[in-house]
Design a protein around this motif. Structure first.
Motif, PDB file in Angstrom:
ATOM      1  N   ALA A 187       0.829  -1.216   0.028  1.00 32.09           N
ATOM      2  CA  ALA A 187      -0.004   0.172  -0.016  1.00 32.09           C
ATOM      3  C   ALA A 187       0.667   1.446  -0.047  1.00 32.09           C
ATOM      4  CB  ALA A 187      -0.956   0.232   1.054  1.00 32.09           C
ATOM      5  N   ARG A 188       2.046   1.451   0.243  1.00 31.39           N
ATOM      6  CA  ARG A 188       2.978   2.314   0.163  1.00 31.39           C
ATOM      7  C   ARG A 188       3.609   2.639  -1.001  1.00 31.39           C
ATOM      8  NH1 ARG A 188       6.732   0.286   5.234  1.00 31.39           N
ATOM      9  NH2 ARG A 188       6.392  -1.501   3.739  1.00 31.39           N
ATOM     10  N   THR A 189       3.468   1.922  -1.815  1.00 36.13           N
ATOM     11  CA  THR A 189       4.270   1.763  -3.271  1.00 36.13           C
ATOM     12  C   THR A 189       3.116   2.180  -4.259  1.00 36.13           C
ATOM     13  OG1 THR A 189       5.599   0.124  -2.470  1.00 36.13           O
ATOM     14  CG2 THR A 189       5.556   0.755  -5.097  1.00 36.13           C
ATOM     15  N   VAL A 190       3.394   3.032  -5.429  1.00 32.49           N
ATOM     16  CA  VAL A 190       2.722   3.551  -6.498  1.00 32.49           C
ATOM     17  C   VAL A 190       3.567   2.789  -7.849  1.00 32.49           C
ATOM     18  CG1 VAL A 190       2.043   5.268  -7.888  1.00 32.49           C
ATOM     19  CG2 VAL A 190       1.983   5.584  -5.345  1.00 32.49           C
TER      20      VAL A 190
ATOM     21  N   GLY B 237      -1.979   3.579  -3.187  1.00 35.65           N
ATOM     22  CA  GLY B 237      -2.683   3.675  -1.836  1.00 35.65           C
ATOM     23  C   GLY B 237      -3.307   2.320  -1.454  1.00 35.65           C
ATOM     24  N   GLY B 238      -2.629   1.236  -2.006  1.00 38.18           N
ATOM     25  CA  GLY B 238      -3.319  -0.042  -1.672  1.00 38.18           C
ATOM     26  C   GLY B 238      -4.389  -0.511  -2.669  1.00 38.18           C
ATOM     27  N   LEU B 239      -4.642   0.240  -3.695  1.00 40.63           N
ATOM     28  CA  LEU B 239      -5.972   0.027  -4.528  1.00 40.63           C
ATOM     29  C   LEU B 239      -5.249  -0.130  -5.914  1.00 40.63           C
ATOM     30  CD1 LEU B 239      -8.521   2.818  -4.070  1.00 40.63           C
ATOM     31  CD2 LEU B 239      -8.309   0.604  -2.934  1.00 40.63           C
ATOM     32  N   THR B 240      -5.824  -1.182  -6.812  1.00 39.15           N
ATOM     33  CA  THR B 240      -5.542  -1.210  -8.224  1.00 39.15           C
ATOM     34  C   THR B 240      -6.597  -0.647  -9.132  1.00 39.15           C
ATOM     35  OG1 THR B 240      -4.572  -3.500  -7.595  1.00 39.15           O
ATOM     36  CG2 THR B 240      -5.075  -3.002 -10.040  1.00 39.15           C
ATOM     37  N   VAL B 241      -6.240   0.420  -9.716  1.00 39.68           N
ATOM     38  CA  VAL B 241      -7.325   0.953 -10.613  1.00 39.68           C
ATOM     39  C   VAL B 241      -6.978   0.938 -12.149  1.00 39.68           C
ATOM     40  CG1 VAL B 241      -8.130   3.610 -11.085  1.00 39.68           C
ATOM     41  CG2 VAL B 241      -7.161   2.852  -8.758  1.00 39.68           C
ATOM     42  N   LEU B 242      -8.051   0.587 -12.809  1.00 41.72           N
ATOM     43  CA  LEU B 242      -7.897   0.664 -14.323  1.00 41.72           C
ATOM     44  C   LEU B 242      -8.169   2.002 -15.014  1.00 41.72           C
ATOM     45  CD1 LEU B 242      -9.624  -2.868 -15.413  1.00 41.72           C
ATOM     46  CD2 LEU B 242      -6.741  -2.292 -14.945  1.00 41.72           C
ATOM     47  N   THR B 243      -7.546   2.319 -15.881  1.00 45.00           N
ATOM     48  CA  THR B 243      -7.830   3.620 -16.357  1.00 45.00           C
ATOM     49  C   THR B 243      -8.189   3.285 -17.862  1.00 45.00           C
ATOM     50  OG1 THR B 243      -5.678   4.286 -17.706  1.00 45.00           O
ATOM     51  CG2 THR B 243      -6.025   4.830 -15.154  1.00 45.00           C
ATOM     52  N   ASP B 244      -9.518   3.669 -18.475  1.00 48.21           N
ATOM     53  CA  ASP B 244      -9.954   3.678 -19.907  1.00 48.21           C
ATOM     54  C   ASP B 244      -9.801   2.122 -20.241  1.00 48.21           C
ATOM     55  OD1 ASP B 244     -10.901   6.329 -19.440  1.00 48.21           O
ATOM     56  OD2 ASP B 244      -9.700   6.975 -21.021  1.00 48.21           O
ATOM     57  N   PRO B 245     -10.219   1.288 -19.833  1.00 45.27           N
ATOM     58  CA  PRO B 245      -9.970  -0.101 -20.017  1.00 45.27           C
ATOM     59  C   PRO B 245     -10.314  -0.551 -21.442  1.00 45.27           C
ATOM     60  CG  PRO B 245     -11.506  -0.145 -18.169  1.00 45.27           C
ATOM     61  CD  PRO B 245     -11.206   0.954 -18.305  1.00 45.27           C
ATOM     62  N   VAL B 246      -9.383  -0.882 -22.293  1.00 42.13           N
ATOM     63  CA  VAL B 246      -9.727  -1.374 -23.556  1.00 42.13           C
ATOM     64  C   VAL B 246      -8.673  -2.553 -23.840  1.00 42.13           C
ATOM     65  CG1 VAL B 246      -9.830  -1.153 -26.048  1.00 42.13           C
ATOM     66  CG2 VAL B 246     -10.622   0.848 -24.309  1.00 42.13           C
TER      67      VAL B 246
ATOM     68  N   THR C 245      -4.614  10.745  -5.829  1.00 36.07           N
ATOM     69  CA  THR C 245      -3.837  11.037  -4.653  1.00 36.07           C
ATOM     70  C   THR C 245      -3.834  10.028  -3.547  1.00 36.07           C
ATOM     71  OG1 THR C 245      -4.307  13.272  -5.086  1.00 36.07           O
ATOM     72  CG2 THR C 245      -3.357  12.701  -2.876  1.00 36.07           C
ATOM     73  N   ALA C 246      -2.701   9.517  -3.264  1.00 38.87           N
ATOM     74  CA  ALA C 246      -2.611   8.396  -2.280  1.00 38.87           C
ATOM     75  C   ALA C 246      -2.641   9.093  -0.847  1.00 38.87           C
ATOM     76  CB  ALA C 246      -1.184   7.625  -2.255  1.00 38.87           C
ATOM     77  N   PRO C 247      -2.902   8.344  -0.002  1.00 41.62           N
ATOM     78  CA  PRO C 247      -3.019   8.694   1.512  1.00 41.62           C
ATOM     79  C   PRO C 247      -1.704   9.563   1.816  1.00 41.62           C
ATOM     80  CG  PRO C 247      -4.048   6.453   1.537  1.00 41.62           C
ATOM     81  CD  PRO C 247      -3.368   6.907   0.087  1.00 41.62           C
ATOM     82  N   ASP C 248      -0.395   9.204   1.399  1.00 37.30           N
ATOM     83  CA  ASP C 248       0.699   9.831   1.834  1.00 37.30           C
ATOM     84  C   ASP C 248       1.031  10.874   1.038  1.00 37.30           C
ATOM     85  OD1 ASP C 248       1.527   8.666  -0.658  1.00 37.30           O
ATOM     86  OD2 ASP C 248       2.942   7.521   0.128  1.00 37.30           O
TER      87      ASP C 248
ATOM     88  N   GLY D  26      -9.276   5.824   1.156  1.00 40.31           N
ATOM     89  CA  GLY D  26      -8.365   6.713   1.503  1.00 40.31           C
ATOM     90  C   GLY D  26      -7.580   7.326   0.151  1.00 40.31           C
ATOM     91  N   VAL D  27      -7.749   6.713  -0.832  1.00 43.19           N
ATOM     92  CA  VAL D  27      -7.332   7.475  -2.302  1.00 43.19           C
ATOM     93  C   VAL D  27      -8.321   8.315  -2.569  1.00 43.19           C
ATOM     94  CG1 VAL D  27      -6.729   6.837  -4.453  1.00 43.19           C
ATOM     95  CG2 VAL D  27      -5.749   5.382  -2.636  1.00 43.19           C
ATOM     96  N   ARG D  28      -8.012   9.330  -2.996  1.00 46.18           N
ATOM     97  CA  ARG D  28      -8.994  10.554  -3.646  1.00 46.18           C
ATOM     98  C   ARG D  28      -8.743  10.513  -5.096  1.00 46.18           C
ATOM     99  NH1 ARG D  28     -11.427  15.928  -1.891  1.00 46.18           N
ATOM    100  NH2 ARG D  28     -11.615  16.838  -3.781  1.00 46.18           N
ATOM    101  N   PHE D  29      -9.957  10.561  -5.706  1.00 45.85           N
ATOM    102  CA  PHE D  29     -10.126  10.519  -7.291  1.00 45.85           C
ATOM    103  C   PHE D  29     -10.746  11.910  -7.482  1.00 45.85           C
ATOM    104  CE2 PHE D  29     -10.220   6.295  -5.910  1.00 45.85           C
ATOM    105  CZ  PHE D  29      -9.723   5.491  -6.998  1.00 45.85           C
ATOM    106  N   ASP D  30     -10.065  12.899  -8.387  1.00 39.50           N
ATOM    107  CA  ASP D  30     -10.359  14.148  -8.533  1.00 39.50           C
ATOM    108  C   ASP D  30     -10.483  14.219 -10.165  1.00 39.50           C
ATOM    109  OD1 ASP D  30     -10.596  16.269  -6.422  1.00 39.50           O
ATOM    110  OD2 ASP D  30      -8.907  15.102  -5.977  1.00 39.50           O
ATOM    111  N   PHE D  31     -11.841  14.526 -10.712  1.00 35.35           N
ATOM    112  CA  PHE D  31     -11.975  14.939 -12.088  1.00 35.35           C
ATOM    113  C   PHE D  31     -11.555  16.118 -12.406  1.00 35.35           C
ATOM    114  CE2 PHE D  31     -15.037  15.083 -15.769  1.00 35.35           C
ATOM    115  CZ  PHE D  31     -14.257  14.280 -16.369  1.00 35.35           C
ATOM    116  N   VAL D  32     -10.622  16.353 -13.381  1.00 40.22           N
ATOM    117  CA  VAL D  32     -10.257  17.645 -14.120  1.00 40.22           C
ATOM    118  C   VAL D  32     -10.364  17.987 -15.453  1.00 40.22           C
ATOM    119  CG1 VAL D  32      -8.481  17.825 -12.010  1.00 40.22           C
ATOM    120  CG2 VAL D  32      -7.658  16.534 -14.250  1.00 40.22           C
TER     121      VAL D  32
END
Length: 348
Positions: free
Chosen positions: A94-97, A112-121, A234-237, A204-210
């Motif tokens: 969880a401490r590694t990006v 932040g310990g999560l596995t996130v997919l971006t625009d998965p194709v 943004t990770a918790p750290d 604990g991970v923040r997702f901001d839409f820009v």
């Protein structure tokens, strides 16, 4: 800068500018997180968010006349040389990006310990486009459990229904304003749609839409009915990864960097840019992507949106050679350009 252009909703389109932000320019802090899965009502159209007009009849006629939608034979000759290094997604705590590039705009982001997919194709072919010229770099079966998905906009090379059908329907999805109904029709139960400059938190991970310099369309009757943009994770750290989605170059990069300082890695598009008269408003070229990374104040840049689908007329390897040259010309540290082969990973 006007108050309208920096409002949370950003209802008024702002003319493009290349003005660099000064240290005295104030930026509002990130907004309080929105509730996950909140059901909201949006305007019927987001045309007022466009930062450049959509092509008119004259431009469409010129495009049809010139027909420059694919590289010539010489431009396609380098397909066998496209960098491809399929490998497993790294195991991290969880401490590694870490980021792994599956191809095009599809990343596996571990933060932040999560596995996130971006625009998965993961499809071999998307509507209206020739088949992939580079295979998917990460086997679907090798993916760790997916904790969240972020979508930048609804174009078919970024929102792929066959791939999303592979996910459990309770997977948290973060989507642009106006796009939740598309997911709910497909029985996704945890969909959070956000406006520009809004964020939400998951574990604990923040997702901001820009904002982004782009547009949306999926059918003949839904032009700009949903929003488009990028994501700051943004990770918790406090470490940050910016995923640009699909975008042209313009003033939003400086403003994103001002609101979310200390971006550790920017995932930026460098392909699908030729001819420039047709695509400059919605797709960065390699030099503009490097400029965008500097506007963002990003410490590192990873190029994407090239070498996977043939979407425009530039030679298939040209985006890579040009982004490397632009990075060197800018005097930036070579180690901070993460020009990964499809399938490769990098740990922050």
């Amino acid at each position: 800068m006007t108050q309208q252009s920096e409002s949370p909703t950003g209802r008024t389109a702002t003319p493009r500018t290349t003005t660099t932000r000064t240290s005295t320019t104030p930026f509002p802090p990130p907004a309080a997180p929105r509730p996950l899965g909140e059901r909201r009502v949006w305007p019927r159209t987001f045309h007022d968010r466009l930062t450049a007009p959509l092509p008119g009849i004259k431009a469409l006629a010129r495009f049809a006349r010139e027909g420059a939608v694919r590289p010539g034979r010489d431009g396609l000759a380098d397909i066998p040389r496209l960098p491809f290094a399929p490998g497993p997604v790294p195991r991290v705590d969880a401490r590694t990006v870490a980021v792994s590039w599956a191809g095009h705009a599809s990343w596996v982001v571990q933060i932040g310990g999560l596995t996130v997919l971006t625009d998965p194709v993961w499809s071999r072919r998307i509507l209206g486009t020739p088949a992939r010229i580079t295979p998917v770099g990460i086997a679907w079966s090798s993916l760790p459990p997916i904790d969240a998905v972020v979508i930048s906009h609804n174009h078919y090379d970024h929102l792929d229904a066959p791939t999303l059908r592979r996910l459990p329907r309770d997977t948290p999805v973060f989507a642009p304003a106006g796009l939740a109904s598309w997911f709910r029709r497909r029985r996704f139960t945890h969909v959070t749609e956000l406006d520009w400059w809004e964020g939400a938190e998951l574990s604990g991970v923040r997702f901001d839409f820009v904002p982004a310099h782009h547009w949306s369309k999926r059918t003949l009757v839904d032009t700009c009915r949903s929003l488009w943009g990028g994501w700051v994770l943004t990770a918790p750290d406090g470490r940050r990864v910016y995923f640009a989605g699909d975008t042209g170059y313009g003033h939003w990069f400086t403003r994103i960097g001002g609101r979310y300082p200390g971006i550790d890695l920017a995932l930026l598009p460098i392909g699908a840019y030729d001819p420039r008269w047709w695509l400059s408003d919605v797709h960065c070229d390699p030099e503009e992507a490097v400029r965008a990374a500097r506007d963002l104040g990003a410490r590192r840049m990873a190029p994407m949106h090239w070498g996977t689908f043939v979407l425009s007329a530039e030679p298939v390897l040209e985006p890579l050679t040009r982004v490397r040259a632009a990075w060197e010309k800018a005097g930036l540290d070579r180690e901070d350009l993460w020009d990964l082969p499809v399938g490769a990973s990098k740990v922050l």
